[in-house]
Motif scaffolding. Structure first.
Motif, PDB file in Angstrom:
ATOM      1  N   TYR A  65      15.915  14.387  26.781  1.00 61.54           N
ATOM      2  CA  TYR A  65      14.459  14.450  26.669  1.00 61.54           C
ATOM      3  C   TYR A  65      13.863  15.450  27.652  1.00 61.54           C
ATOM      4  CZ  TYR A  65      13.445  10.613  23.422  1.00 61.54           C
ATOM      5  OH  TYR A  65      13.319   9.831  22.302  1.00 61.54           O
ATOM      6  N   SER A  66      14.481  15.598  28.807  1.00 62.45           N
ATOM      7  CA  SER A  66      13.904  16.463  29.840  1.00 62.45           C
ATOM      8  C   SER A  66      13.875  17.924  29.441  1.00 62.45           C
ATOM      9  CB  SER A  66      14.694  16.302  31.140  1.00 62.45           C
ATOM     10  OG  SER A  66      16.004  16.829  31.010  1.00 62.45           O
ATOM     11  N   PHE A  67      14.641  18.303  28.436  1.00 56.62           N
ATOM     12  CA  PHE A  67      14.675  19.699  27.987  1.00 56.62           C
ATOM     13  C   PHE A  67      13.891  19.905  26.689  1.00 56.62           C
ATOM     14  CE2 PHE A  67      18.481  19.417  30.659  1.00 56.62           C
ATOM     15  CZ  PHE A  67      18.286  20.510  31.475  1.00 56.62           C
ATOM     16  N   LEU A  68      13.192  18.855  26.226  1.00 59.24           N
ATOM     17  CA  LEU A  68      12.359  19.001  25.037  1.00 59.24           C
ATOM     18  C   LEU A  68      10.973  19.515  25.421  1.00 59.24           C
ATOM     19  CD1 LEU A  68      13.293  15.745  23.073  1.00 59.24           C
ATOM     20  CD2 LEU A  68      14.285  18.044  22.859  1.00 59.24           C
ATOM     21  N   ILE A  82      13.129  24.777  29.725  1.00 65.90           N
ATOM     22  CA  ILE A  82      13.295  24.324  31.116  1.00 65.90           C
ATOM     23  C   ILE A  82      11.943  24.279  31.826  1.00 65.90           C
ATOM     24  CG2 ILE A  82      15.659  25.173  31.289  1.00 65.90           C
ATOM     25  CD1 ILE A  82      14.556  27.584  32.841  1.00 65.90           C
ATOM     26  N   ALA A  83      10.866  24.331  31.044  1.00 65.51           N
ATOM     27  CA  ALA A  83       9.528  24.349  31.635  1.00 65.51           C
ATOM     28  C   ALA A  83       9.231  23.066  32.408  1.00 65.51           C
ATOM     29  CB  ALA A  83       8.478  24.551  30.542  1.00 65.51           C
ATOM     30  N   ASN A  84       9.783  21.945  31.959  1.00 64.57           N
ATOM     31  CA  ASN A  84       9.544  20.679  32.659  1.00 64.57           C
ATOM     32  C   ASN A  84      10.151  20.701  34.058  1.00 64.57           C
ATOM     33  OD1 ASN A  84       8.353  19.440  30.260  1.00 64.57           O
ATOM     34  ND2 ASN A  84      10.433  19.415  29.446  1.00 64.57           N
ATOM     35  N   TRP A  85      11.346  21.250  34.171  1.00 64.39           N
ATOM     36  CA  TRP A  85      11.993  21.347  35.471  1.00 64.39           C
ATOM     37  C   TRP A  85      11.294  22.372  36.364  1.00 64.39           C
ATOM     38  CZ3 TRP A  85      15.702  18.013  36.994  1.00 64.39           C
ATOM     39  CH2 TRP A  85      16.307  17.239  35.997  1.00 64.39           C
ATOM     40  N   GLU A  86      10.827  23.462  35.751  1.00 60.39           N
ATOM     41  CA  GLU A  86      10.083  24.460  36.524  1.00 60.39           C
ATOM     42  C   GLU A  86       8.784  23.883  37.065  1.00 60.39           C
ATOM     43  OE1 GLU A  86       9.579  27.639  33.797  1.00 60.39           O
ATOM     44  OE2 GLU A  86      11.552  28.536  34.210  1.00 60.39           O
TER      45      GLU A  86
END
Length: 319
Positions: A65-68, A82-86
């Motif tokens: 889910y973290s990469f959706l 990877i916007a969520n991690w950024e």
């Protein structure tokens, strides 16, 4: 025979029937043995392995889910990014929340362990049965109420018109605002986690031979020196386990920071809740959850490497 005796007899027969059935199954299961060691015990950990497997599947789903991609209409779309991690790396507000969570959890762990050690020692070593019952009563009573009820109890005590400010006003002092501060959050968490620490440390102290204390005193050590050089080193497995349990549970606590923090002392769990139920941003909530688990795991692994697993693990020596 009375009805109670009949029930008791029936229950005893049922219990021993179950034990006999387990022994019979053990004898029929074709499990290899090496020397005198029987591997049947490994079968008993299957339920635990299944539980861990479900947790592993949940963590894998969170990682996916973290990469959706978050979408305000569809909640998320199956476009990998990877916007969520950024966002987590670039937003300093989330860094402060993680730092606050780790700092408060560490302070709560230190306070709980420091208070639990003498409490556990008194429970084990007191010669007054009534005093021991009072200590045990004070230990188990908090488990009869939920964490939210305890948090509301602190609101009644520490609120602007609470009992604490009432005492201050009657003593001629100005009332203070404690709710919404770090003090209120730490007090609530210490009161909530202290019984867990005591339950982990008490068996470790109970397993210490009292003759070792007597020998230290005969060698010239006073009470404090005996406690410092005999009790604490021998109780280290329980202290280690207590520190791990208190730290990990505190890290994931939600209700006490939410009710006593006043919105200014939130933990990571509070941000996860608001992200999920406020904006329905499941991908970013997954990122926060994964990082929270990783941080807690790193701390626990560090403690394991430095001090061992304590009473949470069993060391098997091979002869």
């Amino acid at each position: 025979m009375s009805r109670i005796d009949t029930y008791r007899h029936t229950w005893t027969r049922f219990k021993w029937s179950v034990i006999d059935a387990i022994i019979a199954i053990k004898g029929r299961v074709p499990i290899e043995t090496k020397g005198d060691s029987n591997r049947f015990g490994y079968v008993l950990i299957i339920p635990g392995v299944l539980v861990i497997s479900f947790l592993a599947v949940g963590m894998a789903l969170l990682a996916w889910y973290s990469f959706l991609t978050y979408d305000t209409v569809q909640i998320f779309t199956y476009e990998y990014t990877i916007a969520n991690w950024e966002r987590l790396l670039e937003t300093s507000a989330f860094h402060r929340v993680f730092f606050r969570t780790i700092l408060y959890s560490t302070l709560v762990t230190i306070c709980c362990v420091a208070l639990a050690i003498p409490y556990s020692y008194l429970v084990v070593r007191t010669n007054q049965p009534l005093f021991r019952y009072v200590l045990l009563f004070g230990l188990f009573v908090p488990f009869f109420s939920g964490v939210i009820i305890r948090a509301y109890g602190w609101l009644i005590l520490l609120g602007r018109n609470g009992a604490f400010n009432w005492l201050l006003e009657n003593a001629g002092f100005e009332p203070v605002n404690i709710i919404g501060t770090s003090t209120a959050v730490i007090l609530g968490l210490v009161q909530y986690m202290l019984p867990f620490a005591v339950l982990m440390i008490t068996p470790a102290i109970a397993g210490i031979d009292r003759n070792l204390e007597r020998a230290a005193k005969n060698a010239g050590a006073n009470q404090f020196q005996t406690f410092r050089h005999v009790i604490l080193p021998l109780a280290r497995p329980g202290i280690t386990a207590a520190a791990i349990v208190v730290f990990t549970i505190t890290m994931a606590n939600y209700s006490i920071p939410d009710l006593l923090g006043g919105g200014t002392n939130d933990f990571v769990a509070n941000f996860i809740y608001r992200t999920v139920f406020g904006t329905l941003n499941y991908p970013f909530a997954s990122v926060l959850s994964i990082v929270l688990v990783i941080v807690a795991s790193i701390v626990v692994l560090g403690v394991f490497r430095r001090y061992g697993t304590g009473t949470l693990g069993v060391e098997v020596s091979e002869e």
